[in-house]
Design a protein around this motif. Structure first.
Motif, short mmCIF file in Angstrom:
data_model
loop_
_atom_site.label_atom_id
_atom_site.label_comp_id
_atom_site.label_asym_id
_atom_site.label_seq_id
_atom_site.Cartn_x
_atom_site.Cartn_y
_atom_site.Cartn_z
N LEU A 4 0.75 -1.08 -0.19
CA LEU A 4 0.09 0.08 -0.01
C LEU A 4 0.84 1.15 0.13
CD1 LEU A 4 -2.44 -0.87 2.77
CD2 LEU A 4 -2.63 -1.11 0.30
N SER A 5 0.33 2.34 -0.59
CA SER A 5 1.06 3.60 -0.69
C SER A 5 0.95 4.24 1.10
CB SER A 5 0.36 4.66 -1.19
OG SER A 5 -0.75 5.11 -0.61
N GLU A 7 0.10 6.53 2.06
CA GLU A 7 -1.52 7.31 2.49
C GLU A 7 -2.38 6.24 2.60
OE1 GLU A 7 0.42 8.21 -0.42
OE2 GLU A 7 1.10 10.13 0.40
N GLU A 8 -2.37 5.15 1.89
CA GLU A 8 -3.30 4.09 2.16
C GLU A 8 -2.97 3.40 3.51
OE1 GLU A 8 -4.32 2.45 -2.34
OE2 GLU A 8 -2.45 2.07 -1.50
N THR A 9 -1.66 3.03 3.84
CA THR A 9 -1.37 2.35 5.10
C THR A 9 -1.82 3.42 6.21
OG1 THR A 9 0.49 1.42 4.08
CG2 THR A 9 0.67 1.70 6.28
N ARG A 11 -4.31 5.04 6.30
CA ARG A 11 -5.77 5.14 6.22
C ARG A 11 -6.30 3.81 7.05
NH1 ARG A 11 -6.94 7.01 1.38
NH2 ARG A 11 -6.40 5.18 0.55
N GLU A 12 -5.88 2.97 6.60
CA GLU A 12 -5.76 1.50 6.95
C GLU A 12 -5.78 1.37 8.50
OE1 GLU A 12 -7.27 -1.29 5.74
OE2 GLU A 12 -7.68 -0.15 4.07
#
Length: 69
Positions: A4-5, A7-9, A11-12
């Motif tokens: 994941l990017s 940013e995605e990390t 968010r998760e």
């Protein structure tokens, strides 16, 4: 690790923390959704997807409300 990017990390991780705190009744559904950056309905869907109970019930409070204590 999860491919994941950053940013995605992030968010998760916010979602995982919000679900954890909500499942332990440390924060409300509304605050958990806000922390996760989701609407309440999106947060409820995320809980269902993760198989986390939407209903947080305290057995002692339930007994009191039912007049069993």
């Amino acid at each position: 690790l999860l491919r994941l990017s950053p940013e995605e990390t992030a968010r998760e991780m916010r979602l995982a923390a919000a679900m954890h705190w909500y499942s332990r009744s440390l924060i409300s559904e509304e605050k958990a959704a806000m922390f996760a950056g989701l609407s309440r309905s999106e947060f409820l869907r995320a809980l269902a997807s993760a198989q986390v109970s939407v209903f947080q019930v305290d057995l002692d409070e339930l007994r009191q409300e039912a007049g069993l204590e």
